[in-house]
Motif scaffolding. Sequence first.
Motif, short mmCIF file in Angstrom:
data_model
loop_
_atom_site.label_atom_id
_atom_site.label_comp_id
_atom_site.label_asym_id
_atom_site.label_seq_id
_atom_site.Cartn_x
_atom_site.Cartn_y
_atom_site.Cartn_z
N VAL A 18 0.91 -1.14 0.00
CA VAL A 18 0.00 0.00 0.00
C VAL A 18 0.96 1.19 0.00
O VAL A 18 1.55 1.54 1.02
N LEU A 19 1.15 1.76 -1.19
CA LEU A 19 2.13 2.81 -1.40
C LEU A 19 1.49 4.16 -1.07
O LEU A 19 0.41 4.47 -1.54
N TRP A 20 2.18 4.93 -0.24
CA TRP A 20 1.63 6.21 0.19
C TRP A 20 2.69 7.31 0.12
O TRP A 20 3.89 7.04 0.03
N ARG A 21 2.20 8.54 0.17
CA ARG A 21 3.06 9.71 0.23
C ARG A 21 2.27 10.85 0.86
O ARG A 21 1.05 10.75 1.02
N ARG A 22 2.96 11.90 1.16
CA ARG A 22 2.30 13.15 1.58
C ARG A 22 2.15 14.01 0.35
O ARG A 22 3.08 14.17 -0.43
N SER A 23 0.95 14.56 0.16
CA SER A 23 0.67 15.37 -1.02
C SER A 23 1.63 16.54 -1.12
O SER A 23 1.86 17.25 -0.13
N PRO A 24 2.20 16.77 -2.31
CA PRO A 24 3.08 17.93 -2.49
C PRO A 24 2.31 19.25 -2.39
O PRO A 24 2.90 20.30 -2.20
N VAL A 25 0.98 19.19 -2.47
CA VAL A 25 0.16 20.40 -2.42
C VAL A 25 -0.22 20.78 -0.99
O VAL A 25 0.03 21.90 -0.54
N ASP A 26 -0.82 19.82 -0.25
CA ASP A 26 -1.32 20.16 1.09
C ASP A 26 -0.80 19.29 2.22
O ASP A 26 -1.19 19.45 3.37
N GLY A 27 0.10 18.35 1.91
CA GLY A 27 0.68 17.52 2.95
C GLY A 27 -0.21 16.39 3.44
O GLY A 27 0.16 15.63 4.33
N GLU A 28 -1.39 16.26 2.84
CA GLU A 28 -2.32 15.19 3.26
C GLU A 28 -1.85 13.84 2.71
O GLU A 28 -1.18 13.77 1.69
N LEU A 29 -2.26 12.78 3.37
CA LEU A 29 -1.92 11.42 2.97
C LEU A 29 -2.57 11.08 1.63
O LEU A 29 -3.76 11.34 1.43
N GLU A 30 -1.77 10.52 0.71
CA GLU A 30 -2.27 10.04 -0.58
C GLU A 30 -1.82 8.60 -0.77
O GLU A 30 -0.71 8.24 -0.40
N ILE A 31 -2.68 7.82 -1.38
CA ILE A 31 -2.40 6.41 -1.65
C ILE A 31 -2.36 6.21 -3.16
O ILE A 31 -3.20 6.73 -3.89
N CYS A 32 -1.38 5.43 -3.59
CA CYS A 32 -1.20 5.16 -5.02
C CYS A 32 -1.96 3.90 -5.42
O CYS A 32 -1.79 2.84 -4.81
N LEU A 33 -2.78 4.03 -6.46
CA LEU A 33 -3.45 2.88 -7.06
C LEU A 33 -2.97 2.74 -8.50
O LEU A 33 -2.67 3.74 -9.16
N VAL A 34 -2.90 1.49 -8.96
CA VAL A 34 -2.47 1.23 -10.33
C VAL A 34 -3.65 0.69 -11.13
O VAL A 34 -4.50 -0.04 -10.61
N HIS A 35 -3.69 1.07 -12.40
CA HIS A 35 -4.71 0.55 -13.32
C HIS A 35 -4.04 -0.45 -14.26
O HIS A 35 -3.07 -0.12 -14.93
N ARG A 36 -4.58 -1.67 -14.26
CA ARG A 36 -4.06 -2.73 -15.11
C ARG A 36 -5.03 -2.93 -16.28
O ARG A 36 -6.15 -3.41 -16.07
N PRO A 37 -4.61 -2.55 -17.49
CA PRO A 37 -5.52 -2.67 -18.63
C PRO A 37 -5.95 -4.11 -18.93
O PRO A 37 -7.07 -4.33 -19.39
N LYS A 38 -5.10 -5.08 -18.63
CA LYS A 38 -5.44 -6.49 -18.89
C LYS A 38 -6.72 -6.89 -18.16
O LYS A 38 -7.52 -7.66 -18.66
N TYR A 39 -6.88 -6.37 -16.93
CA TYR A 39 -8.05 -6.69 -16.11
C TYR A 39 -9.03 -5.52 -16.00
O TYR A 39 -10.09 -5.67 -15.43
#
Length: 139
Positions: A18-39
Amino acid sequence: MTASPDSDNTLIQAAGCVLWRRSPVDGELEICLVHRPKYDDWSHPKGKLKRGEDPLTGALREVEEETGYTADPGVELPSIRYMANGRPKQVRYWAAEATEGRFVPNDEVDRILWLSPAAARSRLTQYRDRTLIDELLPL
């Protein structure tokens, strides 16, 4: 009688983050989701382990392959088990902070999104993946 490959009950071992970072805009927590075209689905970055590969090493490799980001791993989150093409599959997950990188679309993942936890929870295709966000939030 020889078993066909489709009837193999061997557990598929996979790992991800569960990949996360702090937003470069407001410092809030953001989670990375990936889109897989195969599915045509949205998920956390994950993939099958290579033979003999350490699960955490595999999880970080998959994150980098699918998102272009390196990550600093944190705590291990609960594993998820389900059936995939008639075979049992177990995915071990870690919370991981994105450190550096840049996404480049590829055959496996054509888009990523950085979303608030609530938006990520709603966007995930598989309901079972949503619990991982709930596990991450108290951290």
